[in-house]
Scaffold this active site. Structure first.
Site, PDB file in Angstrom:
ATOM      1  N   TYR A 120     -43.522   0.240 -32.916  1.00  0.00           N
ATOM      2  CA  TYR A 120     -43.178   1.556 -32.387  1.00  0.00           C
ATOM      3  C   TYR A 120     -43.702   1.599 -30.958  1.00  0.00           C
ATOM      4  CZ  TYR A 120     -42.814   6.735 -33.184  1.00  0.00           C
ATOM      5  OH  TYR A 120     -42.491   8.067 -33.177  1.00  0.00           O
ATOM      6  N   HIS A 125     -38.972   6.567 -26.463  1.00  0.00           N
ATOM      7  CA  HIS A 125     -38.514   6.898 -27.817  1.00  0.00           C
ATOM      8  C   HIS A 125     -39.594   7.662 -28.584  1.00  0.00           C
ATOM      9  CE1 HIS A 125     -36.730   6.463 -31.789  1.00  0.00           C
ATOM     10  NE2 HIS A 125     -37.829   5.868 -32.210  1.00  0.00           N
ATOM     11  N   LYS A 226     -35.813   4.059 -44.898  1.00  0.00           N
ATOM     12  CA  LYS A 226     -35.577   2.825 -44.149  1.00  0.00           C
ATOM     13  C   LYS A 226     -35.171   1.636 -45.021  1.00  0.00           C
ATOM     14  CE  LYS A 226     -37.239   3.942 -39.892  1.00  0.00           C
ATOM     15  NZ  LYS A 226     -36.591   3.686 -38.595  1.00  0.00           N
TER      16      LYS A 226
END
Length: 334
Positions: A120, A125, A226
């Site tokens: 991440y 983002h 996910k």
């Protein structure tokens, strides 16, 4: 070199195999078959078995059983060149070592992923996600490159339909760069981490956003948001193509031919070397593990407030790697 995994269209009983893209001729070289045909030409009675031992047709086996897999693949390319000089095109039984794209189907480029870690690391983002939740980016994000572990058995490859899970109403794509580990290790310093990467590929970390949102509210996960489907491919580009440094690659996403996303892999707050150092602390990373960088800035519908629909064509493009194209499947009833 660009590594793929292929299945012959007219031989459904043949197992998927390693291929190498010849970009000049637009053909796929099978390095294992090239080596086997050369062994046969030399008079060995067990030529194909010998080739399987020396240069396995499975990328997973090659990475886990061979100390220098890139050297073996280069030997396969050398056999291809030698056989073409001799005008030897196939084995005695008619098995060839070169194929046209219309003769085969490309699959996910690696057949077995021991562990899938998705990081991440792209601040643009990350900020957008916390902004939508009306929260600040936590200071801990700047202290360590966090990741989640995904389902290693959920990977599909190019041109396959993306599963729309029965329990979700809001699906999203995620434009990511991923590294495939080629050398195992534990407590790897970032100065040595680059040597543990076999190559880079495109990753679409598909997300069921409505389910993921619920999971994250209880501060656990993601899981069902996910784990149903991730896409990689079409090629793994080996690290020797990037001249010993982590590249800064242009990344784009197109939905039904229209550009939705654009960013660069090099704008992450953390490098792959830092990710590998963190992931390997008191933990073994294995050959074949896939490490995702996380979504590049603007690289998903959530950031853009634009949403994919059943039947849409999603095409992710990363320079020097290729184009990963998939169609969104239809949501099935329970």
């Amino acid at each position: 070199m660009k590594i793929c995994r292929y299945l012959l269209q007219n031989a459904p009983q043949v197992a998927p195999r390693i291929g190498i893209l010849d970009e000049v001729k637009n053909e796929i070289i099978d390095p294992n078959y090239a080596l086997a045909i050369e062994f046969e030409r030399m008079g060995y009675p067990n030529s194909f078995e010998r080739a399987d031992y020396y240069l396995p047709p499975s990328l997973s086996k090659l990475l886990t059983l061979v100390n220098d897999p890139l050297m073996r693949l280069n030997e396969g390319i050398g056999m291809d060149e030698f056989l073409r000089i001799l005008n030897v095109k196939e084995s005695r039984e008619g098995i060839r070592y070169r194929y046209k794209p219309n003769e085969l189907r490309l699959l996910s480029p690696i057949d077995r992923v021991p562990v899938f870690r998705d990081f991440y690391v792209h601040e643009k983002h990350v900020k957008k996600g916390f902004e939508k939740r009306k929260e600040d980016v936590p200071k801990e994000w700047y202290e360590m490159p966090v990741y989640y572990k995904g389902n290693p058995d959920s990977f599909i490859g190019p041109e396959e339909d993306i599963l729309w899970p029965t329990y979700s109403d809001k699906l999203d794509y995620e434009l990511e760069l991923a590294a495939v580990i080629g050398k195992p290790g534990r407590n790897i310093h970032q100065s040595q981490a680059y040597n543990h990467i076999f190559g880079l590929t495109i990753l679409n970390d598909v997300s069921a956003r409505d389910i993921q949102r619920k999971e994250m509210r209880v501060r656990l996960g993601p899981s069902k948001g996910k784990d149903f489907c991730s896409v990689i491919g079409p090629y793994i580009v080996t690290m020797d193509e990037f001249e010993g440094t982590e590249p800064n690659l242009k990344m784009e996403a197109f939905i039904n031919g229209k550009k939705w996303s654009e960013g660069f892999s090099g704008d992450g707050h953390y490098s792959f070397s830092q990710m590998i150092e963190f992931a390997s602390r008191d933990e073994m990373i294995q050959a074949g593990d896939v490490i995702g960088s996380g979504t590049v800035g603007s690289g998903c519908g959530l950031e853009l407030d634009k949403w994919i629909k059943p039947g849409d064509e999603v095409e992710l493009v990363i320079e020097k790697i290729g184009r990963l194209k998939n169609k969104i499947g239809t949501k099935k009833k329970h």
